[in-house]
Design a protein around this motif. Structure first.
Motif, short mmCIF file in Angstrom:
data_model
loop_
_atom_site.label_atom_id
_atom_site.label_comp_id
_atom_site.label_asym_id
_atom_site.label_seq_id
_atom_site.Cartn_x
_atom_site.Cartn_y
_atom_site.Cartn_z
N UNK A 265 0.68 -1.13 0.22
CA UNK A 265 -0.35 -0.10 0.27
C UNK A 265 1.20 0.84 -0.18
N UNK A 266 2.08 1.60 0.76
CA UNK A 266 3.04 2.24 0.33
C UNK A 266 3.15 2.34 -0.67
N UNK A 267 3.30 1.90 -1.36
CA UNK A 267 4.53 2.10 -3.02
C UNK A 267 3.66 2.02 -3.70
N UNK A 268 2.46 1.89 -3.63
CA UNK A 268 0.75 1.80 -4.17
C UNK A 268 0.93 3.60 -4.21
N UNK A 269 0.64 3.97 -2.41
CA UNK A 269 0.75 5.25 -2.71
C UNK A 269 1.99 6.07 -3.67
N UNK A 270 3.28 5.92 -3.39
CA UNK A 270 4.30 6.41 -4.10
C UNK A 270 4.40 6.59 -5.85
N UNK A 271 3.70 5.29 -5.47
CA UNK A 271 3.39 5.09 -7.51
C UNK A 271 1.63 6.10 -7.68
N UNK A 272 0.58 6.37 -6.91
CA UNK A 272 0.27 7.17 -7.66
C UNK A 272 -0.39 8.52 -7.25
N UNK A 273 0.92 9.07 -6.23
CA UNK A 273 0.71 10.18 -6.08
C UNK A 273 2.08 10.08 -7.72
N UNK A 274 2.89 9.69 -8.05
CA UNK A 274 3.60 9.86 -8.86
C UNK A 274 2.65 10.05 -10.28
N UNK B 298 -6.23 9.31 -4.85
CA UNK B 298 -5.92 8.04 -4.01
C UNK B 298 -4.74 7.83 -3.35
N UNK B 299 -3.99 8.48 -3.28
CA UNK B 299 -2.68 8.41 -2.64
C UNK B 299 -2.83 8.46 -1.49
N UNK B 300 -3.89 9.60 -1.22
CA UNK B 300 -4.29 9.52 0.39
C UNK B 300 -5.07 7.70 1.40
N UNK B 301 -5.60 6.97 0.28
CA UNK B 301 -6.90 6.30 0.86
C UNK B 301 -5.46 4.99 0.65
N UNK B 302 -4.81 4.91 -0.20
CA UNK B 302 -3.79 3.65 0.58
C UNK B 302 -2.67 3.96 0.97
N UNK B 303 -2.37 5.43 1.45
CA UNK B 303 -1.76 5.55 2.63
C UNK B 303 -2.55 5.22 3.99
N UNK B 304 -3.80 5.49 4.29
CA UNK B 304 -4.66 5.32 5.24
C UNK B 304 -4.84 3.70 5.38
#
Length: 181
Positions: free
Chosen positions: A64-73, A86-92
């Motif tokens: 989920x952390x990696x997906x948050x980074x990918x979604x943010x980029x 979307x990055x916030x959802x993955x971070x939560x």
């Protein structure tokens, strides 16, 4: 047009790898993949219970952390996706998974959370029977293992049949009454 950088390939490769590990540990916890847990019965020495729930939560949180980074980029790179939700959802989700992992690590009852078939074998079969069930599992064809992985009731029946073979002993099929004489 943006070119694909090495960091992007590394991020997506890591996401793919961690996604596969998450599915692997999820299948272990749910009881749909029995090979690694049955392999633990084949070992001699002290029986140690595995903790796949802890591994699942750690891998899920990392994914989920990696997906948050990918979604943010992705949201920064493309103007069409101008949302930070979307990055916030993955971070939560990552924070929930990591806090769950800390809880599972502290509480013994949660740490040994395993599929129902595993506890059924622990309660009903002796140590030697569990070892022989694990070795009999290796002798099954792959299609039969796939079937028994997905059907818990059929696995229970198969394990009972192996136990009956162990209790009464494997005899000559041409003379099944030899043991009673």
């Amino acid at each position: 047009m943006n070119s694909i950088s090495f960091a992007d390939v590394l991020l997506w490769g890591g996401a793919l790898l961690l996604g596969g590990l998450t599915l692997y540990h999820g299948a272990l916890i749910s009881g749909f993949y029995k090979d690694p847990l049955l392999a633990r019965f084949r070992r001699y020495g002290e029986e140690r219970r595995p903790a796949p729930a802890l591994s699942f939560l750690v891998v899920l949180g990392t994914w989920c952390m990696l997906m948050a980074i990918i979604a943010r980029s992705l949201t920064q790179r493309f103007l069409v996706l101008q949302g930070n939700l979307l990055p916030l959802v993955f971070f939560v989700l990552a924070a929930m998974a990591f806090s769950g992992a800390v809880t599972v690590a502290r509480v013994e009852a949660l740490r040994v959370m395993l599929p129902r078939w595993y506890f059924d074998l622990l309660l009903t079969a002796s140590r030697e029977e569990r070892r022989l069930i694990a070795y009999a599992w290796l002798r099954l064809p792959r299609k039969m293992r796939w079937h028994l992985n997905g059907d818990q009731a059929a696995f229970r029946v198969w394990a009972d049949m192996v136990r009956l073979t162990i209790i009464y002993g494997a005899r000559d099929p041409d003379d099944p009454w030899a043991q009673w004489v």
